[in-house]
Design an enzyme around this catalytic site. Structure first.
Site, PDB file in Angstrom:
ATOM      1  N   LEU A  44      40.539  57.116  -2.181  1.00  0.00           N
ATOM      2  CA  LEU A  44      39.358  56.385  -1.724  1.00  0.00           C
ATOM      3  C   LEU A  44      39.211  55.046  -2.420  1.00  0.00           C
ATOM      4  O   LEU A  44      38.619  54.112  -1.868  1.00  0.00           O
ATOM      5  CB  LEU A  44      38.095  57.215  -1.977  1.00  0.00           C
ATOM      6  N   GLY A  99      39.799  52.985  -9.993  1.00  0.00           N
ATOM      7  CA  GLY A  99      38.935  52.597 -11.095  1.00  0.00           C
ATOM      8  C   GLY A  99      39.738  52.070 -12.266  1.00  0.00           C
ATOM      9  O   GLY A  99      40.939  51.826 -12.159  1.00  0.00           O
ATOM     10  N   GLY A 101      42.092  55.137 -13.331  1.00  0.00           N
ATOM     11  CA  GLY A 101      42.796  55.963 -12.362  1.00  0.00           C
ATOM     12  C   GLY A 101      42.196  55.834 -10.972  1.00  0.00           C
ATOM     13  O   GLY A 101      41.363  54.973 -10.704  1.00  0.00           O
ATOM     14  N   LYS A 155      37.347  61.757  -9.189  1.00  0.00           N
ATOM     15  CA  LYS A 155      37.847  60.623  -9.982  1.00  0.00           C
ATOM     16  C   LYS A 155      38.799  61.161 -11.041  1.00  0.00           C
ATOM     17  O   LYS A 155      38.453  62.054 -11.820  1.00  0.00           O
ATOM     18  CB  LYS A 155      36.698  59.867 -10.640  1.00  0.00           C
ATOM     19  N   ASP A 160      27.652  48.316 -16.225  1.00  0.00           N
ATOM     20  CA  ASP A 160      28.735  47.946 -15.316  1.00  0.00           C
ATOM     21  C   ASP A 160      28.263  48.020 -13.866  1.00  0.00           C
ATOM     22  O   ASP A 160      28.997  48.473 -12.986  1.00  0.00           O
ATOM     23  CB  ASP A 160      29.945  48.858 -15.535  1.00  0.00           C
TER      24      ASP A 160
END
Length: 450
Positions: A158, A161, A164, A180, A277
């Site tokens: 999808l 990051g 990973g 994730k 972030d």
């Protein structure tokens, strides 16, 4: 341990009452015998009497009546003691039973709220593991993640990051989720994993992503979230569709949702949480364009920036100037990043764009002079939404964005103030307070974008 001490404390009176009951019963049984010899053994002034005389005296009618009355009194005392002790025992047993029910309910409700609605996957979790001091979240077995992601096939990716990829996963009963994957044994990946699991296991808000479970497999860490079907705001704005699915009102709804999520972090968490972030790639959208803030690996508690182990982190274009230059991090740093996202929604531009092979320009530097000029403002609006909004609303959103990206943190508003400014601009059916009764006024002719 506290519950056991309370239980022992409550059991102590039972033991005391039991001993007291035995003592009372013993006294009640022994009392007639002692009463029968309580008088003087020899009549005063007389010598010893014969055994026959003593026997005749013991069998006299007066003595029998006295003994019967004494037995009746003893029976009454024993019955009273039994009833009293039984009442005390029943009361104590009921108290312990009530305490057990209370403790059971308290334990049952003390689990993390973020897994209450996570569906059939809960039945397949292999354990509950505590992560951090306060939060706990269920762990899932690695082979289940392999099966759900089709062995982490590339077609299931999808996004990507910092540590990973993020994969689409389909568990039994068609439960969809996002996985994730954090690869490597570096301290950074491990710290982000623990930080995110710990925070999200204790946070529950409709505009913050829900954590379902996690997995540790060797040196690889996995975090499983609810799946947001439309993907990230970044993909919608800067991907192949270039924001064509995002109308003016939908964009304002996304901004409002993100502001609500930030307000929860800043105002309702104790201590306040700074996301650190916030960016368009970390704002995820479901099938109804409801926005949720994700990726809490860099989030910190307010005040933690004074510690030596907090290093400068963030994404270029979203990092506040005071944090970039002086390492000063506050809730206003998130407000700055939110202002950059608001500019993305307004103009459809990336936060940093290349002007030349060795030259980049930030959206803030480029847009600031034009945001405060009402004659130039309509020219920098994303062509997809140009001429579709009320001109007054456009000016108001631009003014909010300008305040959010002020270089001086003290000039920036609180996220609560931003939230209240956006609510009147979002239709009621989308979660705001705006009642649309007439078509939106056009901004004017469709000029070419600069």
């Amino acid at each position: 341990m506290e519950f056991l001490l309370r239980l022992l404390f409550l059991l102590l009176p039972i033991w005391v009452c039991y001993v007291s009951l035995l003592s009372v019963l013993s006294d009640a049984r022994l009392e007639p015998w002692f009463s029968s010899i309580s008088g003087p053994a020899l009549p005063p002034g007389n010598g010893p009497i014969s055994q026959i005389d003593a026997t005749m005296t013991a069998l006299s009618p007066g003595v029998q009546v006295e003994r019967i009355e004494q037995h009746q009194n003893s029976d009454r005392k024993m019955l009273t003691a039994v009833i009293a002790s039984a009442a005390v025992l029943v009361a104590i047993v009921l108290s312990i039973f009530s305490l057990c029910i209370y403790q059971h309910k308290k334990w049952k409700n003390s689990g993390p709220k973020n897994i209450q609605n996570s569906g059939p996957i809960l039945g397949k979790l292999n354990s509950l593991r505590t992560t951090g001091k306060k939060g706990s979240v269920p762990a899932i077995e690695y082979h289940m993640l392999e099966a759900a992601t089709n062995n982490f096939r590339e077609s299931n990716v999808l996004g990507e990051g910092g540590f990973g990829y993020v994969y689409k996963a389909c568990f039994n009963d068609n439960l969809l989720a996002a996985v994730k994957r954090l690869d490597g044994s570096g301290q950074g990946a491990e710290k982000e994993f623990e930080n995110e699991v710990d925070l999200l296991s204790r946070i529950r808000h409709p505009n913050i992503i829900s954590l379902l479970c996690y997995c540790i497999h060797g040196e690889t860490r996995f975090v499983v979230y609810e799946l947001m079907h439309i993907g990230s705001l970044e993909t919608q704005l800067h991907g192949p569709s270039h924001g064509s699915a995002l109308t003016w009102h939908i964009r304002m709804k996304i901004a409002l949702d993100a502001a609500r999520g930030l307000e929860y972090l800043h105002e309702n968490c104790s201590p306040p949480v700074i996301h650190r972030d916030l960016k368009s790639s970390n704002i995820l959208l479901d099938s109804n364009f409801n926005a949720k803030i994700s990726d809490f690996g860099l989030a910190v508690a307010a005040g933690a920036q004074n510690k030596n182990d907090i290093k400068l982190s963030g994404t270029l274009g979203y990092v506040a100037p005071e944090y970039l230059l002086d390492g000063k991090l506050t809730e206003k740093s998130d407000v700055y990043a939110f202002g950059v996202v608001l500019l993305e929604l307004l103009m459809g531009r990336k936060p940093v764009e290349k002007m030349a092979p060795s030259q980049c320009q930030s959206i803030v530097t480029w847009a600031m002079p034009q945001l405060t000029d009402r004659s130039k403002l309509p020219n920098i609006v994303d062509p997809v939404i140009r001429n579709t909004m009320d001109l007054k609303h456009l000016y108001q959103v631009a003014a909010v964005a300008v305040l959010c990206v002020q270089p001086e943190p003290s000039y920036r508003p609180l996220i609560t103030d931003v939230l209240h400014s956006l609510i009147p601009l979002v239709p009621v059916e989308l979660g705001g307070a705006l009642r649309v009764t007439e078509p939106a006024r056009s901004v004017g002719p469709n000029p070419s974008a600069n």
